[in-house]
Design a protein around this motif. Structure first.
Motif, short mmCIF file in Angstrom:
data_model
loop_
_atom_site.label_atom_id
_atom_site.label_comp_id
_atom_site.label_asym_id
_atom_site.label_seq_id
_atom_site.Cartn_x
_atom_site.Cartn_y
_atom_site.Cartn_z
N PRO A 169 2.41 16.28 7.88
CA PRO A 169 2.96 16.65 8.88
C PRO A 169 4.32 16.17 9.49
N VAL A 170 4.50 15.25 9.14
CA VAL A 170 5.95 14.67 9.96
C VAL A 170 6.91 14.67 8.23
N VAL A 171 6.74 15.76 7.64
CA VAL A 171 7.90 15.71 6.30
C VAL A 171 8.47 17.03 6.88
N ARG A 172 9.55 16.90 7.27
CA ARG A 172 10.57 18.29 7.31
C ARG A 172 11.47 18.84 6.41
N LEU A 173 11.45 19.98 6.78
CA LEU A 173 12.24 21.27 5.91
C LEU A 173 13.82 21.67 6.54
N LYS A 174 14.33 20.80 5.51
CA LYS A 174 16.23 21.84 6.02
C LYS A 174 16.35 22.54 5.28
N TRP A 175 17.18 22.92 6.17
CA TRP A 175 17.55 24.44 5.62
C TRP A 175 18.57 24.61 4.62
N PRO A 176 18.53 25.16 2.78
CA PRO A 176 17.16 26.50 2.96
C PRO A 176 16.13 25.44 1.91
N ASN A 177 16.11 24.41 1.06
CA ASN A 177 14.85 23.79 -0.01
C ASN A 177 14.51 22.28 -0.19
N ASP A 178 15.41 21.49 1.36
CA ASP A 178 15.68 20.03 1.16
C ASP A 178 14.51 19.83 2.02
N LEU A 179 12.71 18.64 1.45
CA LEU A 179 12.49 17.89 2.76
C LEU A 179 12.54 17.20 2.47
N CYS A 180 12.76 16.62 3.84
CA CYS A 180 12.85 15.67 4.59
C CYS A 180 11.91 14.53 4.90
N TRP A 181 12.37 13.39 5.09
CA TRP A 181 10.80 12.53 5.52
C TRP A 181 12.22 11.12 6.62
N ASP A 182 11.03 11.05 7.72
CA ASP A 182 12.49 9.64 8.11
C ASP A 182 13.38 9.61 7.79
N GLY A 183 14.01 11.04 8.19
CA GLY A 183 15.77 11.31 8.27
C GLY A 183 16.68 11.16 6.78
N ARG A 184 15.97 10.99 5.39
CA ARG A 184 16.59 11.38 3.95
C ARG A 184 15.60 12.39 3.54
N LYS A 185 16.39 12.87 2.65
CA LYS A 185 15.79 13.64 1.14
C LYS A 185 14.35 13.35 0.66
#
Length: 174
Positions: free
Chosen positions: A121-137
């Motif tokens: 749940p803490v993984v975020r999606l950065k448009w359009p296709n990057d997966l980010c966690w704790d501010g890093r790719k």
């Protein structure tokens, strides 16, 4: 004079490959009842899982398939950028399937959200296709398509996913 014997893989590489095979087998067992004809393949090293499935698609040799590699020597990201895949420190796989949507515009976003939610749940999606966690790719998704044959509707779609499991140690010139 005989050729030198091939080098045996390091124990860590052998263990990582065994874990990848076990995961692939579990995936196949879980998904194959709902997805008849699904093939799940694991290779120790490949140029790129996406490139391989695109080659198969262009030759019309693609059914529903998941192709995972312990190491990619020519992995790619968006805009042709290289994607480093280090054995045991990365997860790299591609899914190949024929799709017939009326509109392809939301596929990248839908895949990104699905992968992010599946990871944590803490993984975020950065448009359009990057997966980010704790501010890093953390990883990325690459989607490519190829025309199906005249007798097959839709397009062959290859969805590549690369996830960093650990920060790779790279040579200074990489």
């Amino acid at each position: 004079m005989s050729a030198p014997a091939p080098l045996a893989p390091a124990p860590a590489t052998t263990a990582a490959l065994a874990r990848l095979h076990a995961g692939a087998e579990a995936l196949w067992q879980a998904a194959s009842p709902a997805w008849p004809g699904l093939s799940v393949e694991v290779v120790p090293t490949i140029d790129s899982t996406n490139a391989e499935l695109m080659r198969r698609a262009r030759a019309s040799h693609i059914g529903p398939v998941v192709l995972a590699a312990l190491e990619q020597t020519a992995g790619r990201g968006r805009l042709g950028r290289s994607w480093v895949t280090v054995p045991g420190a990365s997860l790299a796989f591609s899914v190949g399937v024929r799709l017939t949507p009326s509109d392809w515009s939301g596929l990248s976003l839908a895949m990104g959200l699905a992968v992010a939610e599946a990871l944590d749940p803490v993984v975020r999606l950065k448009w359009p296709n990057d997966l980010c966690w704790d501010g890093r790719k953390l990883g990325g998704i690459l989607i490519e398509t190829a025309n199906a044959t005249a007798t097959e509707p839709g397009r062959h779609c290859v969805i590549g996913v690369g996830v960093n499991l650990a920060t790779p140690t790279l040579p200074p010139d990489a």
